[in-house]
Design a protein around this motif. Structure first.
Motif, mmCIF file in Angstrom:
data_model
loop_
_atom_site.group_PDB
_atom_site.id
_atom_site.type_symbol
_atom_site.label_atom_id
_atom_site.label_comp_id
_atom_site.label_asym_id
_atom_site.label_seq_id
_atom_site.Cartn_x
_atom_site.Cartn_y
_atom_site.Cartn_z
ATOM 1 N N GLU A 52 0.822 -1.194 0.000
ATOM 2 C CA GLU A 52 0.000 0.000 0.000
ATOM 3 C C GLU A 52 0.868 1.261 0.000
ATOM 4 N N THR A 53 1.951 1.249 0.817
ATOM 5 C CA THR A 53 2.820 2.421 0.890
ATOM 6 C C THR A 53 3.494 2.676 -0.452
ATOM 7 N N VAL A 54 3.993 1.610 -1.086
ATOM 8 C CA VAL A 54 4.666 1.790 -2.378
ATOM 9 C C VAL A 54 3.684 2.339 -3.401
ATOM 10 N N LYS A 55 2.442 1.832 -3.356
ATOM 11 C CA LYS A 55 1.418 2.330 -4.282
ATOM 12 C C LYS A 55 1.192 3.829 -4.070
ATOM 13 N N ARG A 56 1.148 4.220 -2.792
ATOM 14 C CA ARG A 56 0.905 5.626 -2.465
ATOM 15 C C ARG A 56 2.071 6.490 -2.952
ATOM 16 N N ILE A 57 3.298 5.976 -2.791
ATOM 17 C CA ILE A 57 4.476 6.730 -3.234
ATOM 18 C C ILE A 57 4.423 6.932 -4.743
ATOM 19 N N ILE A 58 4.098 5.860 -5.478
ATOM 20 C CA ILE A 58 4.051 5.954 -6.943
ATOM 21 C C ILE A 58 2.967 6.940 -7.371
ATOM 22 N N LYS A 59 1.801 6.846 -6.692
ATOM 23 C CA LYS A 59 0.696 7.748 -7.026
ATOM 24 C C LYS A 59 1.111 9.210 -6.809
ATOM 25 N N THR A 60 1.776 9.477 -5.657
ATOM 26 C CA THR A 60 2.203 10.846 -5.368
ATOM 27 C C THR A 60 3.241 11.316 -6.375
ATOM 28 N N THR A 61 4.158 10.413 -6.776
ATOM 29 C CA THR A 61 5.162 10.782 -7.773
ATOM 30 C C THR A 61 4.496 11.215 -9.069
ATOM 31 N N VAL A 62 3.480 10.442 -9.485
ATOM 32 C CA VAL A 62 2.765 10.780 -10.724
ATOM 33 C C VAL A 62 2.093 12.138 -10.579
ATOM 34 N N ILE A 63 1.437 12.357 -9.411
ATOM 35 C CA ILE A 63 0.749 13.642 -9.199
ATOM 36 C C ILE A 63 1.748 14.792 -9.284
ATOM 37 N N LEU A 64 2.908 14.657 -8.591
ATOM 38 C CA LEU A 64 3.907 15.735 -8.590
ATOM 39 C C LEU A 64 4.418 15.996 -10.000
ATOM 40 N N SER A 65 4.670 14.931 -10.762
ATOM 41 C CA SER A 65 5.186 15.112 -12.119
ATOM 42 C C SER A 65 4.153 15.803 -12.998
ATOM 43 N N VAL A 66 2.894 15.380 -12.870
ATOM 44 C CA VAL A 66 1.850 15.986 -13.711
ATOM 45 C C VAL A 66 1.691 17.464 -13.368
ATOM 46 N N ILE A 67 1.697 17.782 -12.056
ATOM 47 C CA ILE A 67 1.562 19.198 -11.679
ATOM 48 C C ILE A 67 2.728 19.996 -12.257
ATOM 49 N N THR A 68 3.951 19.438 -12.182
ATOM 50 C CA THR A 68 5.115 20.149 -12.716
ATOM 51 C C THR A 68 4.958 20.372 -14.215
ATOM 52 N N LEU A 69 4.457 19.354 -14.922
ATOM 53 C CA LEU A 69 4.267 19.510 -16.367
ATOM 54 C C LEU A 69 3.239 20.591 -16.674
ATOM 55 N N ILE A 70 2.152 20.636 -15.871
ATOM 56 C CA ILE A 70 1.146 21.689 -16.088
ATOM 57 C C ILE A 70 1.779 23.058 -15.853
ATOM 58 N N GLU A 71 2.600 23.156 -14.782
ATOM 59 C CA GLU A 71 3.271 24.430 -14.491
ATOM 60 C C GLU A 71 4.145 24.864 -15.659
ATOM 61 N N LEU A 72 4.883 23.880 -16.213
ATOM 62 C CA LEU A 72 5.760 24.208 -17.336
ATOM 63 C C LEU A 72 4.945 24.654 -18.541
ATOM 64 N N ALA A 73 3.826 23.962 -18.787
ATOM 65 C CA ALA A 73 2.971 24.352 -19.912
ATOM 66 C C ALA A 73 2.487 25.784 -19.731
ATOM 67 N N LEU A 74 2.053 26.124 -18.493
ATOM 68 C CA LEU A 74 1.597 27.493 -18.228
ATOM 69 C C LEU A 74 2.755 28.471 -18.390
ATOM 70 N N GLY A 75 3.962 28.060 -17.947
ATOM 71 C CA GLY A 75 5.150 28.904 -18.095
ATOM 72 C C GLY A 75 5.403 29.217 -19.566
ATOM 73 N N PHE A 76 5.293 28.181 -20.413
ATOM 74 C CA PHE A 76 5.461 28.403 -21.853
ATOM 75 C C PHE A 76 4.358 29.296 -22.404
ATOM 76 N N GLY A 77 3.157 29.118 -21.847
ATOM 77 C CA GLY A 77 2.048 29.984 -22.246
ATOM 78 C C GLY A 77 2.387 31.442 -22.008
ATOM 79 N N ILE A 78 2.932 31.746 -20.816
ATOM 80 C CA ILE A 78 3.324 33.124 -20.515
ATOM 81 C C ILE A 78 4.406 33.587 -21.487
ATOM 82 N N TYR A 79 5.363 32.680 -21.771
ATOM 83 C CA TYR A 79 6.472 33.013 -22.676
ATOM 84 C C TYR A 79 5.952 33.440 -24.044
#
Lengths: 248, 148
Positions: free
Chosen positions: B21-48
């Motif tokens: 269960e813990t490993v599953k939670r870690i993987i899920k959180t990793t995916v969430i963090l990566s997706v949020i970072t990608l959205i941030e980068l997309a918005l950053g490019f939008g501003i650019y």
């Protein structure tokens, strides 16, 4: 949930047990990290105050647009995204090391700690490249009445507004930008980089202690957990450094 | 420090996370963090790309920046709550960490306001406001009522 039930039934403040149910060192690590959050917060807020007090501030997409071995290609945000992902991944390997520690899995701890250290060193290498690129990358600026080529340092900032129509050797000439830019950038990323460096040193010590079986003899891997808290904090601070210097 | 005892005196019960269960939670959180970072980068490019247009909408850029700030706070929440396991600690401990951090609300608002006010003062009053030079003290003023 059994644990939730235990929480409800325990009178934490009746004496004889730790009211916070954690080991002393771990609790103190939390309070240290809270104070460190205020230190970083104060730095970043001071940067924000100065930035808000200026009419002009350099556009991060123009300042940070280089990538190693890519020459003069215009790649805004690319290198810093790489650095961010390196730090996120090293944070994940750290959680996995802590998790292996919970299960007294010495081999797992060694494997994941080693990867965490690799991630930390990779991040520091990226930062070293970025600093070198900024300091040595000269740009054409009209300074003290003459056209000069300067890099970004704590006392010089070539990222000012363009001087329309003024070219020099095929490059657009700029006015000097606000001097505070370099000071804040090198000061805050340097302070963060120093945290990464000390985190790498702590992780190496933890790795050596694990290999020597110190934690097996103690019967628990709490030290890995405490080092992990520090390492995650370094990642957490980078989230905000990334936000304040590169994204907005 | 001596932690040679297996059972720590400070810890009354363990959170006993089950392995998978813990490993599953870690993987899920990793995916969430990566997706949020990608959205941030997309918005950053939008501003650019919006900045390339000389008359871009300032309020829209400000709005996108606000979204990026909120996404960063969400990342911080996941890192602290899951990776640092603060969410698994008991409530009183969480409160002693989180409540003092509320000081940041005042800290950020007050100082950014101050910076903005400095810019406005400088822009509206030119160089006349921040003057701090001392006036030359005249010999007469130096000794008021002094014996000549």
């Amino acid at each position: 949930m059994a644990t939730a039930q235990a929480q409800m039934d325990t009178k934490w403040w009746s004496g004889g047990k730790s009211p916070f149910n954690v080991e002393y060192g771990k609790l103190m690590m939390w309070y240290f990290l809270m104070s460190d959050a205020f230190t970083f917060g104060a730095f970043l807020i001071s940067y924000g105050t100065i930035r808000f007090s200026q009419n002009y501030w350099p556009d991060p997409n123009k300042v940070f647009n280089a990538f190693p071995f890519a020459g003069h290609a215009n790649l805004p945000l690319a290198f810093v995204s790489l650095m961010t992902f390196i730090l996120i991944v090293s944070s994940v390997t750290m959680v996995l090391a802590v998790h292996a520690g919970h299960h007294m899995d010495k081999k797992g701890v060694i494997k994941w700690m080693a990867w965490t250290i690799v991630g930390g060193i990779a991040f520091l290498a990226c930062q070293a490249w970025e600093w070198t690129h900024l300091i040595t990358g000269d740009h054409v600026v009209m300074l003290d009445g003459k056209i000069q080529e300067i890099g970004t340092t704590v006392s010089k900032n070539p990222w000012g507004p363009e001087i329309p129509g003024l070219m020099h050797d095929g490059h657009q000439v700029h006015k000097p930008g606000p001097v505070a830019f370099g000071g804040y950038f090198f000061g805050i990323t340097g302070f963060h980089g120093f945290h990464v460096l000390s985190g790498v040193v702590i992780n190496i010590i933890m790795l050596l202690m694990t290999i020597n079986g110190v934690f097996d003899r103690k019967g628990h891997y709490l030290m890995i957990e405490k080092a992990g808290l520090y390492w995650h904090f370094v990642d957490l601070v980078w989230v905000f450094v990334f936000l304040c210097f590169y994204l907005i | 420090m001596d932690h040679s005892n297996t059972d720590l005196a400070e810890v009354t019960f363990h959170h006993a996370p089950s392995g998978d269960e813990t490993v599953k939670r870690i993987i899920k959180t990793t995916v969430i963090l990566s997706v949020i970072t990608l959205i941030e980068l997309a918005l950053g490019f939008g501003i650019y790309y919006m900045h390339k247009n000389p008359d871009y909408s300032h309020s829209l850029v400000l709005f996108i920046k606000g979204v990026i700030v909120i996404l960063s706070l969400l990342k911080a929440f996941y890192i602290v709550g899951v990776f640092m396991h603060l969410g698994d600690e008991i409530r009183n401990l969480i409160m002693t960490i989180v409540v003092p951090l509320l000081l940041f609300v005042w800290f950020i608002a007050a100082f950014l306001w101050d910076g903005n006010s400095w810019r406005n003062l400088r822009n509206t009053h030119g160089k006349s406001i921040p003057q701090t030079e001392q006036h030359q003290v005249t010999p007469e003023a130096k000794k008021p009522g002094g014996v000549e």
